[in-house]
Design a protein around this motif. Structure first.
Motif, mmCIF file in Angstrom:
data_model
loop_
_atom_site.group_PDB
_atom_site.id
_atom_site.type_symbol
_atom_site.label_atom_id
_atom_site.label_comp_id
_atom_site.label_asym_id
_atom_site.label_seq_id
_atom_site.Cartn_x
_atom_site.Cartn_y
_atom_site.Cartn_z
ATOM 1 N N ALA A 64 0.854 -1.190 0.000
ATOM 2 C CA ALA A 64 0.000 0.000 0.000
ATOM 3 C C ALA A 64 0.887 1.236 0.000
ATOM 4 C CB ALA A 64 -0.930 0.007 1.207
ATOM 5 N N ALA A 65 1.045 1.823 -1.161
ATOM 6 C CA ALA A 65 1.857 3.024 -1.292
ATOM 7 C C ALA A 65 0.965 4.211 -1.612
ATOM 8 C CB ALA A 65 2.894 2.841 -2.402
ATOM 9 N N SER A 66 1.486 5.386 -1.388
ATOM 10 C CA SER A 66 0.823 6.621 -1.764
ATOM 11 C C SER A 66 -0.603 6.662 -1.239
ATOM 12 C CB SER A 66 0.904 6.789 -3.285
ATOM 13 O OG SER A 66 0.515 8.097 -3.667
ATOM 14 N N MET A 67 -1.593 6.883 -2.071
ATOM 15 C CA MET A 67 -2.988 7.040 -1.622
ATOM 16 C C MET A 67 -3.520 5.770 -0.979
ATOM 17 S SD MET A 67 -5.075 9.418 -1.403
ATOM 18 C CE MET A 67 -6.247 9.072 -0.117
ATOM 19 N N ALA A 68 -3.087 4.610 -1.419
ATOM 20 C CA ALA A 68 -3.568 3.369 -0.815
ATOM 21 C C ALA A 68 -3.173 3.269 0.654
ATOM 22 C CB ALA A 68 -3.055 2.159 -1.596
ATOM 23 N N SER A 69 -2.053 3.878 1.018
ATOM 24 C CA SER A 69 -1.630 3.837 2.427
ATOM 25 C C SER A 69 -2.561 4.639 3.318
ATOM 26 C CB SER A 69 -0.190 4.339 2.571
ATOM 27 O OG SER A 69 -0.115 5.737 2.329
ATOM 28 N N VAL A 70 -3.267 5.613 2.759
ATOM 29 C CA VAL A 70 -4.200 6.423 3.554
ATOM 30 C C VAL A 70 -5.381 5.588 4.007
ATOM 31 C CG1 VAL A 70 -5.777 8.407 3.510
ATOM 32 C CG2 VAL A 70 -3.505 8.589 2.471
ATOM 33 N N PHE A 71 -6.013 4.838 3.090
ATOM 34 C CA PHE A 71 -7.157 4.047 3.541
ATOM 35 C C PHE A 71 -6.745 2.730 4.167
ATOM 36 C CE2 PHE A 71 -7.272 3.515 -1.164
ATOM 37 C CZ PHE A 71 -7.144 2.138 -1.265
#
Length: 72
Positions: A64-71
């Motif tokens: 989970a990188a970038s935006m995926a790490s937020v959710f």
């Protein structure tokens, strides 16, 4: 428990409306995330769909990188 896989690019392969539909009516979900990120607005919509869901969501992160790490 239902397993939901979120594989691919946020805003292309992974869409908030699809995530919300998969969560709808579920009590307990295992969510597997494998994404390098993607669209910011779509990612926050996914985050809000998860937050607003009544399901218990257990997140398993493959990647989970970038935006995926937020959710995640």
């Amino acid at each position: 428990m239902k397993t939901i896989r979120l594989d691919g690019v946020v805003g292309w392969d992974i869409m908030a409306a699809d995530v919300a539909a998969m969560l709808d009516g579920q009590d307990h979900v295992k969510m597997v995330i494998n994404s390098g990120g993607g669209d910011i607005l779509e990612g926050f919509a996914i985050y809000n769909a998860m937050k607003d869901s009544s399901a218990q969501i257990d997140v398993h992160v493959d990647f989970a990188a970038s935006m995926a790490s937020v959710f995640a």
